[in-house]
Every structure is written in structure tokens, then in C-alpha cells.
Design a protein around this motif. Structure first.
Motif, PDB file in Angstrom:
ATOM      1  N   GLN A 241       0.832  -1.187   0.000  1.00  0.00           N
ATOM      2  CA  GLN A 241       0.000   0.000   0.000  1.00  0.00           C
ATOM      3  C   GLN A 241       0.878   1.253   0.000  1.00  0.00           C
ATOM      4  O   GLN A 241       2.051   1.211   0.390  1.00  0.00           O
ATOM      5  CB  GLN A 241      -0.908   0.012   1.235  1.00  0.00           C
ATOM      6  N   LYS A 242       0.295   2.362  -0.444  1.00  0.00           N
ATOM      7  CA  LYS A 242       1.030   3.626  -0.408  1.00  0.00           C
ATOM      8  C   LYS A 242       1.296   4.004   1.055  1.00  0.00           C
ATOM      9  O   LYS A 242       0.397   3.926   1.892  1.00  0.00           O
ATOM     10  CB  LYS A 242       0.222   4.720  -1.100  1.00  0.00           C
ATOM     11  N   HIS A 244       1.669   5.924   4.449  1.00  0.00           N
ATOM     12  CA  HIS A 244       0.990   7.062   5.057  1.00  0.00           C
ATOM     13  C   HIS A 244       1.830   7.578   6.219  1.00  0.00           C
ATOM     14  O   HIS A 244       2.361   6.771   6.997  1.00  0.00           O
ATOM     15  CB  HIS A 244      -0.389   6.669   5.582  1.00  0.00           C
ATOM     16  N   GLY A 286     -10.945  10.650  -2.132  1.00  0.00           N
ATOM     17  CA  GLY A 286      -9.709  11.411  -2.076  1.00  0.00           C
ATOM     18  C   GLY A 286      -9.851  12.756  -1.406  1.00  0.00           C
ATOM     19  O   GLY A 286      -8.848  13.421  -1.114  1.00  0.00           O
ATOM     20  N   ASP A 289     -10.152  11.046   4.334  1.00  0.00           N
ATOM     21  CA  ASP A 289      -9.583   9.726   4.615  1.00  0.00           C
ATOM     22  C   ASP A 289     -10.681   8.682   4.625  1.00  0.00           C
ATOM     23  O   ASP A 289     -11.761   8.892   5.175  1.00  0.00           O
ATOM     24  CB  ASP A 289      -8.866   9.727   5.966  1.00  0.00           C
ATOM     25  N   TYR A 310      -4.304  -0.723  -4.927  1.00  0.00           N
ATOM     26  CA  TYR A 310      -3.262  -0.041  -4.168  1.00  0.00           C
ATOM     27  C   TYR A 310      -2.633   1.084  -4.989  1.00  0.00           C
ATOM     28  O   TYR A 310      -2.345   2.162  -4.472  1.00  0.00           O
ATOM     29  CB  TYR A 310      -2.183  -1.046  -3.737  1.00  0.00           C
ATOM     30  N   ALA A 314      -6.150   6.855  -3.207  1.00  0.00           N
ATOM     31  CA  ALA A 314      -5.894   8.278  -2.977  1.00  0.00           C
ATOM     32  C   ALA A 314      -4.822   8.438  -1.913  1.00  0.00           C
ATOM     33  O   ALA A 314      -4.759   7.683  -0.942  1.00  0.00           O
ATOM     34  CB  ALA A 314      -7.179   8.981  -2.543  1.00  0.00           C
ATOM     35  N   ASN A 315      -3.976   9.445  -2.100  1.00  0.00           N
ATOM     36  CA  ASN A 315      -2.871   9.645  -1.160  1.00  0.00           C
ATOM     37  C   ASN A 315      -2.701  11.126  -0.831  1.00  0.00           C
ATOM     38  O   ASN A 315      -1.605  11.605  -0.600  1.00  0.00           O
ATOM     39  CB  ASN A 315      -1.575   9.066  -1.726  1.00  0.00           C
ATOM     40  N   GLY A 316      -3.809  11.864  -0.854  1.00  0.00           N
ATOM     41  CA  GLY A 316      -3.790  13.266  -0.491  1.00  0.00           C
ATOM     42  C   GLY A 316      -4.715  14.087  -1.370  1.00  0.00           C
ATOM     43  O   GLY A 316      -4.763  13.824  -2.579  1.00  0.00           O
ATOM     44  N   ARG A 319      -6.757  10.194   2.162  1.00  0.00           N
ATOM     45  CA  ARG A 319      -6.014   8.977   1.839  1.00  0.00           C
ATOM     46  C   ARG A 319      -6.918   7.754   1.945  1.00  0.00           C
ATOM     47  O   ARG A 319      -7.773   7.680   2.826  1.00  0.00           O
ATOM     48  CB  ARG A 319      -4.805   8.831   2.774  1.00  0.00           C
ATOM     49  N   ASP A 320      -6.708   6.794   1.049  1.00  0.00           N
ATOM     50  CA  ASP A 320      -7.370   5.493   1.118  1.00  0.00           C
ATOM     51  C   ASP A 320      -6.466   4.512   1.836  1.00  0.00           C
ATOM     52  O   ASP A 320      -5.246   4.478   1.593  1.00  0.00           O
ATOM     53  CB  ASP A 320      -7.664   4.946  -0.289  1.00  0.00           C
ATOM     54  N   ALA A 321      -7.046   3.722   2.698  1.00  0.00           N
ATOM     55  CA  ALA A 321      -6.302   2.646   3.354  1.00  0.00           C
ATOM     56  C   ALA A 321      -7.145   1.382   3.323  1.00  0.00           C
ATOM     57  O   ALA A 321      -8.377   1.443   3.384  1.00  0.00           O
ATOM     58  CB  ALA A 321      -5.962   3.021   4.795  1.00  0.00           C
TER      59      ALA A 321
END
Length: 358
Positions: A241-242, A244, A286, A289, A310, A314-316, A319-321
Motif C-alpha cells: 500500500q502507499k 501514510h 480522495g 480519509d 493499491y 488516494a494519497n492526499g 487517503r485510502d487505506a
């Protein structure tokens, strides 16, 4: 516990709408046979869900060639040397389940009575007439040849969904409601085995989940899943995953987590979760969170799909987790699972979660 298909390098893509019901069964069983060892395979394209996305990802990022086909009988002619013939079944009874159980063992496609003459005209020969035979006959006569770690619970009316994977994995296929025969199937499976599909929820899903749990069998909801045979053929890799940044807790502050559940559901991850604008496909994703329940089994069943989620998380600013579903490796009741089987299941779950970075 989970079988993987052979890695495809070329996929013949045929739309669901281009086939009749019996033709969908025919091509799905051919799809499963090919996934046992052929570089050239079949992708049945449904009209809904994320399946165009998964297909394009295979072409763009995994070196798979796409060839669009509109005639199912062209596929029969093209792959005829790869099969032994056909198993004859009749619509409206258990013979479709019985025949599906044997298709992967015999490398024979399923042919419904109404299209038998057409199959013969295309050079197929009868391997076994399954009309009048049921799942109990298969278990009594061929149970030793089947996959003891997996069964597929699928309604007879479902044409192609999940049928490809059942054939590829040489799994026992049945549907008998909440019956004593179903209980005997749960007892027949080895401990900590997996049941793919879905049972009879007319009296509540707890009825069939309880029955499986007591015998050490967990369920992966997948009765509407498509193309698991070719998708499972992609290599199992370490997913990531990206990253965080860690959250630093502030004093006197309440924190709220938004989590989309149903994370044990394989068909949901492959289907509407990705494509529906209410869920992962929302244009609002996105902006905040968001947590997503996700099946750890996708690390084996569809690693390219897990990788796509993954990569596209979204990362900002939001964020997706992704997190594993609360029921672990599948749907079951830990309080009813035999103790030794639960220890084995948790060890397997840890492996799946590590591979899936969950």
C-alpha cells in the motif's frame, strides 16, 4: 487452500451478451480447462463491474495480449485440441453441478441438451452423459479425485460466474440448500478448507455459515465472481500500500474512522466496488480519509486486481487505506471453529495479510 491458474499471455475476450445461457456454461468450462495450463486463455466480459478495468490493467501492465471475439463456437473450434470432448447435462436439475465437478478432471466442456447437435457438428465427442446424475453420485464415485481443500456452492441457474474457477481448481460443485447432504459435504472437506460461492440464506446466512464453521470450513462469498481462473494465474507477489505518515494523536480530541465493510467479499472487490460511483469509483474519493475492508485472499485469487487498488488509492489530501475484513480469511464464526483448525487458519491468514500488506 486456494488454487492458482496458469499465467495467461493472450486472452480471447468474449462479451456475455454474445452468448446464450448454454453457450456461457460451455465457454466458462472451456475457460477453466485452459487456465490449468495454457498460455492462451479466455476472458468472459460481463456488462457491469470492474472487469474492463482488470482487463486493461492486464494488457497495460502485465504483458497480456487482448483479442476480441464475438462467436463462442469459434473458441470451441480454436481450442478443440485442448479438450477431450463434452459432458452432457440438462437444464433444471443437478446434472450441471455434477458435470462441472468432473469437467476439470476429464478436461471436457459442458454441453446442454439443446446445443448437443451443434457441439457434435463442431467436432466434439461425448465423454459422459450426466443427465440424471447428481452431486451425491459424483462424491461417491469421484470424490477421491477431487480437490479436498475446496468446494464451490453455486446455484444451478448461475451460468458462467465462478464456474471457470471451479473447473480450473477441480473443486466439488454443489447446491442443496441447508440440507443433511450439505452437512456431509462440510464433513468431507479437510479441515480449514475453503467454500467459495454462497449458500441458501432464506433462513438467514448464519445457518450455512454456522454449519461450515462447526466443520472447520470458511466461506469466501464469490458466487457472482467472473474470470477468477485467468485472474488467479497472475503471479502472487508482495503487495504494498502507499505509505501514510503516522498520525500523531492530539489531546482532548475525538477521532472518527470511516470504513466501508464487506471486506470478505471477493465478488464485491471484483465488481461494483470499483465501478460504482457510490463506492471506490466516487468522484468524491480522495477528499477525505477512507478505509476499505478488503479480502486478504485476493493476494492469491487476483493479485493484479489487488495491485490496481493499491496503485489507484488516494494519497492526499484524503487517503485510502485497506484493512482485512473482521472475519479474517473468510466468513466464519471463530467461536464454533475447531480449535486446532482455528490455529491453522490464523497462521494462513497471517501469510495472506503479509502478502497483501494488510
Amino acid at each position: 487452500r486456494l488454487r492458482k491458474g496458469h499465467r495467461p499471455t493472450l486472452l480471447y475476450v468474449i462479451p456475455v451478451a454474445a452468448m446464450t445461457g448454454p453457450e456461457r456454461v460451455l465457454i466458462a468450462t472451456l475457460q477453466g480447462i485452459l487456465a490449468q495450463g495454457s498460455d492462451e486463455q479466455i476472458y468472459i466480459h460481463p456488462e457491469v463491474g470492474g472487469y474492463e478495468t482488470w482487463l486493461q490493467d492486464l494488457v497495460t501492465n502485465h504483458g497480456v495480449t487482448r483479442v476480441d471475439i464475438g462467436d463462442p463456437w469459434w473458441l470451441v473450434d480454436h481450442f478443440r485440441p485442448s479438450i477431450t470432448g463434452y459432458l452432457l447435462y440438462a437444464t433444471g436439475n443437478d446434472s450441471i453441478s455434477a458435470a462441472t465437478s468432473l469437467a476439470g478432471l476429464e478436461r471436457a466442456v459442458l454441453v446442454e441438451s439443446s446445443i448437443e447437435a451443434q457441439a457434435v457438428a463442431h467436432g466434439l465427442s461425448l465423454v459422459l452423459d450426466m443427465r440424471g446424475l447428481d452431486e451425491a453420485w459424483v462424491l461417491a464415485n469421484h470424490g477421491m479425485r477431487l480437490n479436498w481443500f475446496m468446494a464451490v456452492e453455486q446455484k444451478e441457474s448461475f451460468e458462467h460466474s465462478l464456474r471457470d474457477y471451479a473447473v480450473m481448481a477441480r473443486a466439488f460443485v454443489f447446491y442443496d440448500g441447508n440440507s443433511s447432504f450439505r452437512e456431509s459435504v462440510m464433513a468431507w472437506l479437510l479441515k480449514d478448507s475453503v467454500l467459495l460461492g454462497w449458500g441458501d440464506a432464506s433462513l438467514g446466512e448464519d445457518v450455512f455459515i454456522r454449519s461450515g464453521s462447526q466443520e472447520g470450513v470458511f466461506t469466501l462469498p464469490a458466487d457472482h465472481a467472473h474470470n477468477l481462473a485467468p485472474l488467479s494465474g497472475l503471479p502472487t507477489v508482495q503487495q504494498a500500500q502507499k505509505p501514510h505518515p503516522p498520525t500523531v494523536a492530539e489531546p482532548a480530541v475525538h477521532y472518527v474512522s470511516f470504513l466501508m465493510t464487506d471486506g470478505d467479499n471477493v465478488q464485491w472487490a471484483l465488481g461494483d466496488l470499483q465501478s460504482d460511483t457510490r463506492w471506490f469509483g466516487s468522484p468524491l474519493r480522495g477528499n477525505f480519509d477512507m478505509g476499505w475492508g478488503f479480502p486478504p485472499s485476493l493476494a492469491y485469487l487476483a493479485p493484479s486486481v489487488m495491485g490496481w487498488y493499491y496503485e489507484n488509492a488516494a494519497n492526499g489530501p484524503g487517503r485510502d487505506a485497506f484493512v482485512a475484513g473482521p472475519s479474517g480469511g473468510g466468513y466464519f464464526y471463530p467461536s464454533l471453529f475447531p480449535r486446532d483448525d482455528l490455529v491453522d487458519h490464523v497462521a494462513q491468514l497471517a501469510e495472506w495479510m503479509a502478502l497483501g500488506d494488510l
